[in-house]
Structure formats: C-alpha cells, structure tokens
Enzyme design. Structure first.
Site, PDB file in Angstrom:
ATOM      1  N   LEU A 173      98.015  -9.490  39.266  1.00  0.00           N
ATOM      2  CA  LEU A 173      97.175  -8.559  40.024  1.00  0.00           C
ATOM      3  C   LEU A 173      96.079  -7.968  39.158  1.00  0.00           C
ATOM      4  O   LEU A 173      95.028  -7.595  39.629  1.00  0.00           O
ATOM      5  CB  LEU A 173      98.027  -7.411  40.569  1.00  0.00           C
ATOM      6  N   GLY A 174      96.368  -7.847  37.875  1.00  0.00           N
ATOM      7  CA  GLY A 174      95.396  -7.233  36.979  1.00  0.00           C
ATOM      8  C   GLY A 174      96.078  -6.831  35.695  1.00  0.00           C
ATOM      9  O   GLY A 174      97.206  -7.240  35.427  1.00  0.00           O
TER      10      GLY A 174
ATOM     11  N   GLY B 285      97.180  -3.522  33.359  1.00  0.00           N
ATOM     12  CA  GLY B 285      97.306  -2.079  33.230  1.00  0.00           C
ATOM     13  C   GLY B 285      97.153  -1.708  31.772  1.00  0.00           C
ATOM     14  O   GLY B 285      96.796  -2.547  30.948  1.00  0.00           O
ATOM     15  N   GLY B 286      97.434  -0.480  31.476  1.00  0.00           N
ATOM     16  CA  GLY B 286      97.244   0.031  30.127  1.00  0.00           C
ATOM     17  C   GLY B 286      97.903  -0.820  29.058  1.00  0.00           C
ATOM     18  O   GLY B 286      97.301  -1.115  28.042  1.00  0.00           O
ATOM     19  N   PHE B 287      99.142  -1.230  29.281  1.00  0.00           N
ATOM     20  CA  PHE B 287      99.835  -1.910  28.203  1.00  0.00           C
ATOM     21  C   PHE B 287     100.269  -3.338  28.523  1.00  0.00           C
ATOM     22  O   PHE B 287     101.037  -3.929  27.793  1.00  0.00           O
ATOM     23  CB  PHE B 287     101.042  -1.094  27.728  1.00  0.00           C
ATOM     24  N   GLY B 288      99.808  -3.878  29.645  1.00  0.00           N
ATOM     25  CA  GLY B 288     100.197  -5.252  29.903  1.00  0.00           C
ATOM     26  C   GLY B 288      99.794  -5.704  31.284  1.00  0.00           C
ATOM     27  O   GLY B 288      99.262  -4.924  32.081  1.00  0.00           O
TER      28      GLY B 288
ATOM     29  N   VAL C 184      99.941  -6.967  35.196  1.00  0.00           N
ATOM     30  CA  VAL C 184     100.674  -6.507  36.384  1.00  0.00           C
ATOM     31  C   VAL C 184     100.756  -7.669  37.376  1.00  0.00           C
ATOM     32  O   VAL C 184      99.741  -8.298  37.686  1.00  0.00           O
ATOM     33  CB  VAL C 184      99.955  -5.313  37.051  1.00  0.00           C
TER      34      VAL C 184
ATOM     35  N   ASP D 163      92.860   9.375  31.445  1.00  0.00           N
ATOM     36  CA  ASP D 163      92.172   8.098  31.658  1.00  0.00           C
ATOM     37  C   ASP D 163      91.939   7.869  33.148  1.00  0.00           C
ATOM     38  O   ASP D 163      92.256   6.808  33.677  1.00  0.00           O
ATOM     39  CB  ASP D 163      92.977   6.960  31.025  1.00  0.00           C
TER      40      ASP D 163
END
Ligand SMILES: *[C@@H]1O[C@H](CO)[C@@H](O)[C@H](O)[C@H]1NC(C)=O
Ligand SMILES: *[C@@H]1O[C@H](CO)[C@@H](O)[C@H](O)[C@H]1NC(C)=O
Ligand SMILES: *[C@@H]1O[C@H](CO)[C@@H](O)[C@H](O)[C@H]1NC(C)=O
Ligand SMILES: *[C@@H]1O[C@H](CO)[C@@H](O)[C@H](O)[C@H]1NC(C)=O
Ligand SMILES: *[C@@H]1O[C@H](CO)[C@@H](O)[C@H](O)[C@H]1NC(C)=O
Ligand SMILES: *[C@@H]1O[C@H](CO)[C@@H](O)[C@H](O)[C@H]1NC(C)=O
Ligand SMILES: *[C@@H]1O[C@H](CO)[C@@H](O)[C@H](O)[C@H]1NC(C)=O
Ligand SMILES: *[C@@H]1O[C@H](CO)[C@@H](O)[C@H](O)[C@H]1NC(C)=O
Length: 821
Positions: free
Chosen positions: A508-509, A511-514, A516, A629
C-alpha cells in the site's frame, strides 16, 4: 588582627572593583587586569583573559558567561601572554590594546585614527566587541568583522563581490593553541552560486553546495528541515535587500574546528551543554573532490568512488589502487548538436554551478543543449537552472535527498547502453534463478523451524524497555526483545497468508519504519500490515514508540491498531484497513478520479476531523502527545472519508507540566515543520498546529507545499496564500475545481485560519482548541494573521514592496546566523 583588617579591606576593594566592572564598557584611562572581566548588559558574554585547556598561556577573549570554556573570539591569538600579568586598555591613540607585564603592546586593534574624542570599547549583547567614539555610534572596529573560529547569531560571513574581500572564520591550530590554523571557512560568492566553503591552506576542503534561499543543496539534513537559521543579505548600490527570518529563542554557534570540521551547536539549557546538531565533512565523500573530476562519491558503496556514466578512470592503475585524485575522462567525445543527457538522481551537484535567469525547468535542457560548452545542468525551484562548463568536480550521490543532475553525453553512449542492457538482462536472469533456488531452500528451513518454536516469542515487561526522562519517554535500544503489551497477537503465518506472503501487489505504501501491505484475514476482514524493515535504522525505536503511543489511544480520528506480531526477527503491527488510502494520494495523485469527490464540504469536514484528532492528542487523551510529523501521507481516509491520523513513530508523550521539548535529532518532513522545530529542534503543541496550518492550505489548494511553485511570482504555497488573502482575493487561491462564489466566505475564512496556524512565533499561533472553535464558529471574528516567514521563496520584497528576482547578481553577499535570541 591587623592581617584580618587588611584582608577585609582587600575584600571590600575587590567587591567594589567587581561592582564597577559590572559595566559593559571600557573607557579611556581604565585598565582591566587579568582576571577582571567586563560583561555584556544581559550578562551573556564576557571579555577577559582565559587559558585554553592544557596550557598556562593567557589570551584575551570573549566567552559565554554561562559556559566560560566556550570562547568565541580571541584577540592575541598569535601572541600569548606567558603569565597572568596581562592587561587591556585603550591606548593614547584610541586603539584597544593588550599589554604584557612590562607594558609592551602585544596586540592592538590597529585602527589608524588621528584624533578620537572619548573612545570607548563596549561588549554588546550579541557578543560583538565594538570600538567607537562615545558620542557617535559608528563602530571604528568590531570583533564581528575580525572573527576567530566561531560564528554566533548576528555575525556575518561575507564576500564583497567587487573586491573579493571576505570575512572568514579561521580555525585554531589545535585545541590548546588558538594561533591561526590551516583551515579557513566562509562564503564563496564568486566561483558560482553562493555557497559556504572550508579551505585548507587555501584549497577547498569542503563545500555546502549552492544556497537556494532556504537550504544548502549539498547538506543532506537540510532537505528535511525548512531552514537552518541562515539568512542571505544582498546589498547593492541600488538598495538593500535582505531576507527576514524569525528571531529565535535558541542559542546557536557554528565553529570551525582545528581539523577543518564546520560544527553547528545548539545550547541545551537544561543539561547545560552544547549539543552538536551538524558536523561537516561527515565522511570521506564530503571532502572536496575525493573522487576527482567527473567522479562521483557515494558513502554507502564500496569503493566509494565511481565514474559518472559515460566516463572511465583517467588512470586505471591508480584508480584500482584507490587513488581517485585524477578522476575520470570522457569515453566518447561530444559532437555538440548530437548529444543527449543522462539523468542522475539524488545528487550533491558539482562545484562551479552557474545559475541562469531561466526559471522554468524545461528551458534548462534547451539552453544547455544550445551551448556547446555546457556539459551538465540541474534545476532547483528556488535557484532555477544551473549549468556547468569545464569540469564536474565534488559530485556526490545522496540517499533519497538531493537534486537531479543531467550530464551531457554523446548520442552514441546511449546506443551502447542498449548493448550493455542486454548483458545486464542476461546477468539478472541468471542471478534471479540462483536467488530463487536459495530462497526456496531458506524458506524450507524457516518453515521447518517455525513448526518447532512457534511459542518462543519472549516477552519483557514495559518497565524494562523504557525509562522516563524529563521531557519524553525514551526507548532503550539495548534490549532486542519487545513487548507489545495487551495488544492482540497475530502469528506471522497468519499475516503472511493474509498478505499473499507480503506480495508486492499488496503493497500500500511506506510508513515511518517500513512497508505497509494490504491483507485479508481468513474471516474476510481487511487489514493493513506494517512490517519493520531490517534496513530501517531508527526503525526499532519508532516501532516501539508507535506501540506505546497508539495502543493507549482511541478516537475516531486516529487510526486504530488491531494487534501486533513479534516473532524472531519479525516485528509487525496490524491496523484497520483504510479503503480510501491517504490524503496525500487523494489530493495530489495524478488526475485522480477520487479527487472529484473531494468537494468543499468533504474537504472542510476532513479539516475538522484532523483538528479533532489533534485535539484528542494534545488535550483529551490521558497523555499529552505531540505528533511531530503531521502531513497528508499520514492522514488516512476510511470508507466514509473520515480522516484518521496515523504514524506515531515520531510522536512524543509529555508529562503533566511540561509543554515543550527539544531534540538534537530533528525528524519530520521538509515543508511541514515549524521554523522553531526545523531550526532548533524545539517542538511543542504549537509545532503540530503549524503543520496543521500547512495541511489546511494544501487541502484548500490541492497542491503540495514543497512542490507548489508560482512561476511568475516565485512564491511558496504559504507565500501564495498570504499574498492572495492579503490582497482580498482569497478565492483565487482555492483549487479551481472547487472555487465558488457561494462558499467564498467560508473558504477565505479557512485560508485565514491556515495563515493563523503558520505564523512565525509559536506564541502567535492559536492552540488547537481555539482553531476548532474558529472552525465551528464559536469564535466568529478571526484575528488578523501576521506575515508568515516563508512567504518569499527565492525572491524578496524590497523596501518599497518591489520584488527582486535575481538574487545572485549583487555586490555583496552575506550569510549570517539569526539575530537575537
Ligand atoms: C557604563 O559606564 C558609563 C560611564 O562610565 C555609563 O555612561 C554607562 O551608562 C555605563 N553602562 C552601564 C551598562 O552601566
Ligand atoms: C589535555 O590533556 C589531557 C591529558 O594529557 C588529555 O586527556 C586531554 O585530551 C587534553 N585536552 C585537550 C583539549 O587537548
Ligand atoms: C605600566 O603602566 C602602569 C600605569 O601606566 C604603571 O603603574 C606601571 O608601573 C607600569 N609597569 C611597568 C613595568 O612599567
Ligand atoms: C598591527 O600592526 C602591526 C604593525 O603593522 C602588526 O605587526 C600587527 O600584526 C598588527 N596587529 C593586528 C592585530 O593586526
Ligand atoms: C598544538 O600546537 C602547538 C604549536 O604548534 C604544539 O606545540 C602543541 O604540541 C600542539 N598541541 C597538541 C595537543 O597537539
Ligand atoms: C550596505 O552597504 C553599505 C555600504 O557598504 C552600508 O553603508 C550599508 O549599511 C549596508 N546596508 C546593509 C543593510 O547592510
Ligand atoms: C595519487 O596519484 C597522484 C599522481 O597521479 C600522486 O601525486 C598522489 O600522491 C597519489 N596519492 C596517493 C595517496 O597515493
Ligand atoms: C555558453 O556557456 C559558457 C560557459 O558556461 C558561457 O560563458 C557563455 O556565455 C554561454 N553562451 C551562451 C550563448 O549562452
């Protein structure tokens, strides 16, 4: 007895002397003897004698009174006093002089003066030491024009473009000897677009890359922050133009170390120490010209140097031995007219960039192609086109930030690419087969092992994971083990099945750390699965932060965490699935059909929803949380288009009485960070309000703050909103497809609220509950916002309101750290 009295008298005399020295001014006839000092009016700076570490030599210097070892200026750096018999006074001719025990002048301000009437020397609140006539205010000499190795707020590094004269920092010889060292640093405005350079015996050692009005293009960190407290002043014969920048509350210095590093430090008042915010050169790649002409440096690769595409080592032997100084040469000569350009992404652009008047990206290519001596070009929205002619030196490849560089190559280079591509394809195919076989074997092993110890995921108590310091919950990194508390647990197998083994099609995309992934559980429930990626450096911390923050919260405008999975090296969080993706995708996606659905009602309810989510974070939850953020990609939309704030990897939890914090590691996103946070790492609820203001304006305009660019006026999104609103023409700021006279009043009101949120000083911004009251019209009359800081972007209004486009053709350029504190 008589000795007692003598002592007492001495004591009284000393305290009287002390009192008289509370003055910041030294007038004629007064002598200051080691160890007496004079102190600036606000008590921040002292002038007096000091000894550097590990030596008994005495020097006259200026230092911070709360941090006396931090010397910002040295007078007699090349003429140390061997004992503490030194004195400083105004000589008969009006100069400030340092005298040794025999009354010999060891240092003088050396101003040629004929007759000074009442000369005085004063230490100002900025840390500047000035020599002037008492009556007239004009400085005859000032320490800010003769810096040592430290730049403080209000000081200027400059170069006069006509004479070439520079004001430079000069490093100490070493930490114990303030004598003139081999490194100097300052502004270079002559060899291309202005930049900061550190020289080693006159040869460049490091450069910042071109200044674009907001950031230096060669400093990675700056791509994440709005600006760094620098301001560029132009001063030419027609008039003076300068950038206004906020007065900040932080105390910042930039110093040049004796080993040639430019170090930016921020005073940490709580811990009473200086925190290093930046230090350059950071690695070998930052050292000027490491890879020679036409070479490119990448600190993440080994070897770090490679030739630019279309180039080969000038001397294969040397190159192979890791001696890159001779660089690379062109493989196929250019034939003018018949050339092409190779795009290189994420670059620190080479030295000697020549900016052109062209400000439209498409024109760069045409202009470069039309000039046979142009060998590369690049584009930055604030500078416009940049061109290179003779050589490409000090080029560097960054990771995910930087500028695209287009290098001119012979058309035949592009043909040979095809041949090479064939080989590459064959190679990749062979590699793929090998990897598949290995992966199968690995998979087989994993499946076998998993059967054995599925119960093995160990759990630690929360108290062992983190400690609470004064400002925020800090995660301890040492523990490899992770506790996800009361969260429902999912097995890795379940998640792998739900996401088709984390198949790329389900991505899906990020995120901050990995990454999704979308997943469907056995009961057909849709979920979103965020997997901590192994290469994410800060990932572990952000993962735990997210667990802590979000598992304690529940609100309809916050994304819901359904559970987690911690097995072996896998750390995964499971969220409710959001069919309408992120606000980012909906608003800025290319010709997105869903965008039509985002009419004004929808947009204003999204704005309100985000506001309610923030209010919950700041006020209503038991904890007080600053998100840090907020941006469109962190706002998700459910099937009914309700916005939900996500990604709490950088969020901070505050205790009862605190309302702000600070950090040396600024995290966040270029374009959404409040100035005080981007520059000084200070964050508070008001920095979230700032990001919310940017979001409001983006939702109204349908354009991204960082990408928005008005060619004609060269304004940022915020600048554009300000200009149009200020001219009473707010409706023309609204995205065309939704702009309507019927809703004009509401829209303009909303722009005004956005502008109130992005004001420069945190204290001027409304709190989130006030913003919501404005949205709901509990507060009817809105205050008038002040002009935002980032209204100008590459151009500046002059004193008479005129706009000056060409920032770089000027007489004198200065870069200085912000005034005031
Ligand atoms: C310092 O002394 C001079 C006269 O010696 C006086 O005019 C001035 O106001 C004093 N400044 C401060 C800050 O006390
Ligand atoms: C001063 O000397 C001590 C002991 O030799 C050494 O550890 C320290 O690093 C020195 N300090 C500086 C600034 O050179
Ligand atoms: C230096 O000058 C001061 C004042 O003018 C005087 O009192 C002192 O004796 C002189 N010292 C020497 C060593 O000449
Ligand atoms: C002042 O001038 C003298 C003589 O010209 C020179 O030796 C000395 O270095 C100068 N001092 C400074 C600080 O410029
Ligand atoms: C610093 O430089 C001085 C003079 O060049 C030298 O005598 C001294 O040993 C140096 N100190 C250190 C710590 O390198
Ligand atoms: C611009 O330069 C002139 C001449 O050097 C100077 O008098 C003036 O103060 C400067 N103005 C600014 C704003 O720096
Ligand atoms: C690299 O080669 C140049 C000459 O091509 C030579 O001057 C230089 O010393 C060499 N550097 C090293 C580290 O061997
Ligand atoms: C071509 O490029 C050179 C070097 O950058 C520059 O000096 C020259 O003015 C350019 N010529 C034209 C016609 O733009």
């Amino acid at each position: 007895m008589s000795r007692r009295i003598t002592q007492l008298i001495v004591l009284i005399l000393q305290s009287v002397a002390c009192l008289s020295l509370q003055n910041d001014t030294l007038s004629a006839g007064v002598i200051i003897r080691d160890p007496e000092t004079i102190v600036s009016a606000k008590q921040d700076y002292k002038l007096g004698f000091f000894s550097p570490p590990n030596t008994t030599n005495r020097y006259l210097g200026i230092f911070f009174s709360f941090s006396e070892e931090t010397v910002i200026w040295v007078a007699n750096r090349d003429a140390p006093l061997k004992d503490s018999s030194g004195a400083v006074t105004l000589s008969g001719d009006g100069n400030l002089v340092v005298l040794d025990g025999t009354n010999r002048t060891v240092w003088s301000t050396n101003v040629t003066t004929t007759s000074l009437i009442n000369p005085v020397v004063q230490i100002l609140d900025t840390g500047n030491l000035v020599l002037r006539e008492e009556a007239s205010g004009d400085a005859l000499w000032e320490s800010f024009s003769h810096p040592t190795d430290v730049m403080v707020q209000g000081m200027r590094l400059m170069q006069n473009v006509n004479t070439g004269k520079q004001v430079l920092l000069t490093a100490w010889k070493n930490a114990t000897d303030p004598a003139i060292g081999s490194f100097t640093g300052g502004l270079d405005a002559l060899s291309g677009t202005p930049q900061l350079v550190v020289w080693d015996e006159g040869r460049p050692h490091w450069r910042s890359g071109p200044w674009n009005g907001l950031i230096f293009l060669g400093i990675k960190e700056m791509f994440y922050a709005y600006l760094d407290g620098f301001t560029q002043v132009r001063n030419d014969s027609v008039g003076n133009f300068f950038y206004s920048r906020p007065q900040n509350n932080g105390l910042v210095t930039i110093s040049l170390s004796s080993s040639g590093s430019a170090i930016r430090k921020l005073w940490n008042g709580e811990a009473k120490r200086w925190d290093v915010v930046m230090s350059y050169p950071e690695n070998e790649c930052d050292v000027y010209g490491t890879c020679g002409p036409f070479g490119s440096c990448n600190s993440l690769e080994s070897p770090i140097c490679s030739c630019l595409r279309g180039f080969e080592p000038a001397n294969e032997d040397e190159w192979g031995r890791g001696n890159w100084t001779n660089g690379c040469r062109r493989r196929k000569q250019l034939r003018c007219g018949d050339d092409g350009f190779e795009r290189m992404r994420y670059m620190k652009v080479p030295d000697f960039a020549r900016a052109s008047s062209s400000r439209v990206q498409d024109e760069c290519r045409t202009e470069c192609l039309g000039n046979c001596s142009c060998i590369a070009y690049a584009y930055d929205i604030n500078i416009g086109c940049m061109f290179w002619s003779d050589t490409l030196i000090d080029t560097q490849e960054f990771d995910r930030v930087g500028v695209d560089l287009y290098v001119r190559l012979s058309a035949s280079e592009f043909d040979s690419h095809k041949e090479r591509n064939m080989y590459i394809i064959i190679g990749v195919a062979v590699g793929f087969v090998c990897i598949s076989v290995m992966m199968f074997i690995a998979w087989w092993f994993i499946v076998k092992r998993k059967g054995n110890n599925a119960q093995d995921s160990s759990i630690l108590e929360a108290g062992q994971m983190f400690t609470t310091d004064s400002t925020a919950i800090v995660l301890k990194n040492e523990s490899k083990e992770v506790n996800i508390g009361d969260l429902p647990k999912f097995t890795f197998e379940m998640l792998a099945n739900a996401t088709n083994q984390f198949h790329e099609d389900n991505l899906l995309g990020r995120g901050g750390f990995g990454p999704v992934y979308k997943g469907v559980l056995a009961n057909n429930k849709e979920i979103a699965v965020k997997r901590l990626s192994a290469e994410s450096g800060q990932g572990m911390q952000e993962f735990m932060n997210e667990v802590i923050v979000i598992s304690k919260l529940q609100h309809r405008n916050l994304v819901k965490l359904l559970g987690g999975c911690v097995e072996k090296d896998e750390k995964i969080l499971i969220y409710e699935y959001m069919p309408n993706k992120s606000l980012d995708a909906c608003l800025f996606g290319p010709t997105n059909p869903t965008k039509k659905l985002l009419d004004w009602n929808m947009r204003s309810s999204i704005i309100e929803g985000i506001g309610r989510g923030i209010l919950y974070l700041h006020r209503d939850s038991r904890l007080r949380i600053i998100h840090r953020d907020l941006k469109p990609s962190n706002v998700l939309l459910d099937q009914d288009w309700n916005p939900k704030i996500s990604d709490f990897g950088m969020a901070r939890i505050f205790g009862g009485n605190e309302d702000h914090g600070s950090t040396a590691r600024v995290v966040g996103t270029y374009g959404y960070m409040a100035p005080e946070y981007g520059m000084e790492g200070r964050f508070s609820e008001k920095s979230d309000v700032y990001s919310f203001g940017v979001l409001i304006l983006e939702i109204i305009k349908g354009k991204k703050n960082t990408h928005y660019f008005n060619d004609e006026l060269s304004l940022s999104l915020i600048g554009c909103a300000w200009k149009m609103w200020n001219e009473g023409n707010g409706l023309s700021f609204v995205e065309e497809s939704i702009a309507s006279r019927e809703t004009e009043e509401e829209m303009v009101r909303c722009i005004q609220m956005g502008l109130l949120c992005v004001q420069e000083y945190p204290k001027d911004r409304p709190s989130i509950e006030i913003v919501l009251s404005m949205l709901s019209r509990d507060i009817v009359d809105l205050p008038v916002p002040k002009q935002p800081v980032f209204a100008e972007n590459g151009s500046t209004p002059g004193p008479n309101g005129s706009t000056q486009q060409n920032v770089y053709s000027n007489n004198e350029l200065t870069l200085s750290v912000l005034d005031g504190r």
